[in-house]
Scaffold this motif. Sequence first.
Motif, PDB file in Angstrom:
ATOM      1  N   ASN A  72       0.816  -1.219   0.000  1.00  0.00           N
ATOM      2  CA  ASN A  72       0.000   0.000   0.000  1.00  0.00           C
ATOM      3  C   ASN A  72       0.848   1.267   0.000  1.00  0.00           C
ATOM      4  O   ASN A  72       0.577   2.221   0.720  1.00  0.00           O
ATOM      5  N   TYR A  73       1.902   1.251  -0.794  1.00  0.00           N
ATOM      6  CA  TYR A  73       2.791   2.409  -0.841  1.00  0.00           C
ATOM      7  C   TYR A  73       2.170   3.542  -1.657  1.00  0.00           C
ATOM      8  O   TYR A  73       1.375   3.323  -2.572  1.00  0.00           O
ATOM      9  N   ASP A  74       2.554   4.784  -1.299  1.00  0.00           N
ATOM     10  CA  ASP A  74       2.036   5.960  -1.986  1.00  0.00           C
ATOM     11  C   ASP A  74       2.974   6.475  -3.070  1.00  0.00           C
ATOM     12  O   ASP A  74       2.558   7.248  -3.936  1.00  0.00           O
ATOM     13  N   LYS A 122      -4.048  14.146  -6.719  1.00  0.00           N
ATOM     14  CA  LYS A 122      -4.281  13.600  -5.382  1.00  0.00           C
ATOM     15  C   LYS A 122      -4.424  14.716  -4.363  1.00  0.00           C
ATOM     16  O   LYS A 122      -5.269  14.670  -3.472  1.00  0.00           O
ATOM     17  N   ASP A 127      -7.577  10.998  -1.909  1.00  0.00           N
ATOM     18  CA  ASP A 127      -7.121   9.709  -2.413  1.00  0.00           C
ATOM     19  C   ASP A 127      -7.837   9.335  -3.699  1.00  0.00           C
ATOM     20  O   ASP A 127      -9.055   9.482  -3.829  1.00  0.00           O
TER      21      ASP A 127
END
Length: 238
Positions: A72-74, A122, A127
């Motif tokens: 779940n990296y951004d 973003k 999100d």
Amino acid sequence: MKTIIIDDNKKSIQVLKLLLSNLCPEVNVIGEASSYTEAVKLIDNNELDLIFLDVNLTEEITGFNVIDNFKNYDFKIIVISAYGDYALQAFDYNVIDFILKPINSQKLINAVHKVSTFIKQKDSAGDARNFLSVQSTYKIDLIKIDDILYLTADGKYTSIKLKDNTEVLSSTNLKVFEEKLMSNNLFFRVHRNRLVNIKNVISVDKRDGFFCVMDNGERIAISRRKKELFLKYIGLKE
């Protein structure tokens, strides 16, 4: 943009840093790593916007093995490699772009621009949505984008094929879906009436034509007009 470079070749790192300094001033390279251990530590200790990732770190370890440590990296990823064979695998990691070495300056600029656009979107909209709203006659389905194999134009309607082999028929035409989905860099129009999710393409079959092979084994034809664009899209041609 806070950025790191992961590449086992220090000369390649210096070349990329010079190109970024001259062409992409918005990129702030805060670190570099030449090994698996260095890379994992660097990512772990920083909040990043972007990673430039080489594929071959050693004979046994790839840059993708580094990314596998993080869920779940951004941060966004741009793969830079001398080996085009990794292009399809790269899209499993939601990479923004795949650039072949030697680096084409314009392609580098375009890839960084895509990252900047994602970050701005973003920041302004929160999100990013990971679902698609699909309207039919009697209801609205919320479909996870990752579950979509492909979309097919059916007159004024669109048929959406999912990974579980079910189909959803929408009263919205394909052009509207294309405009919604192309911004996430994972969908490609392989034919005038079909849009495929690159993330769910496992290979390209060149026997008796040119086909995307999907997760469920289906072969989706790529038109002659789209073949060159498709190869560029997955990083196999400049």
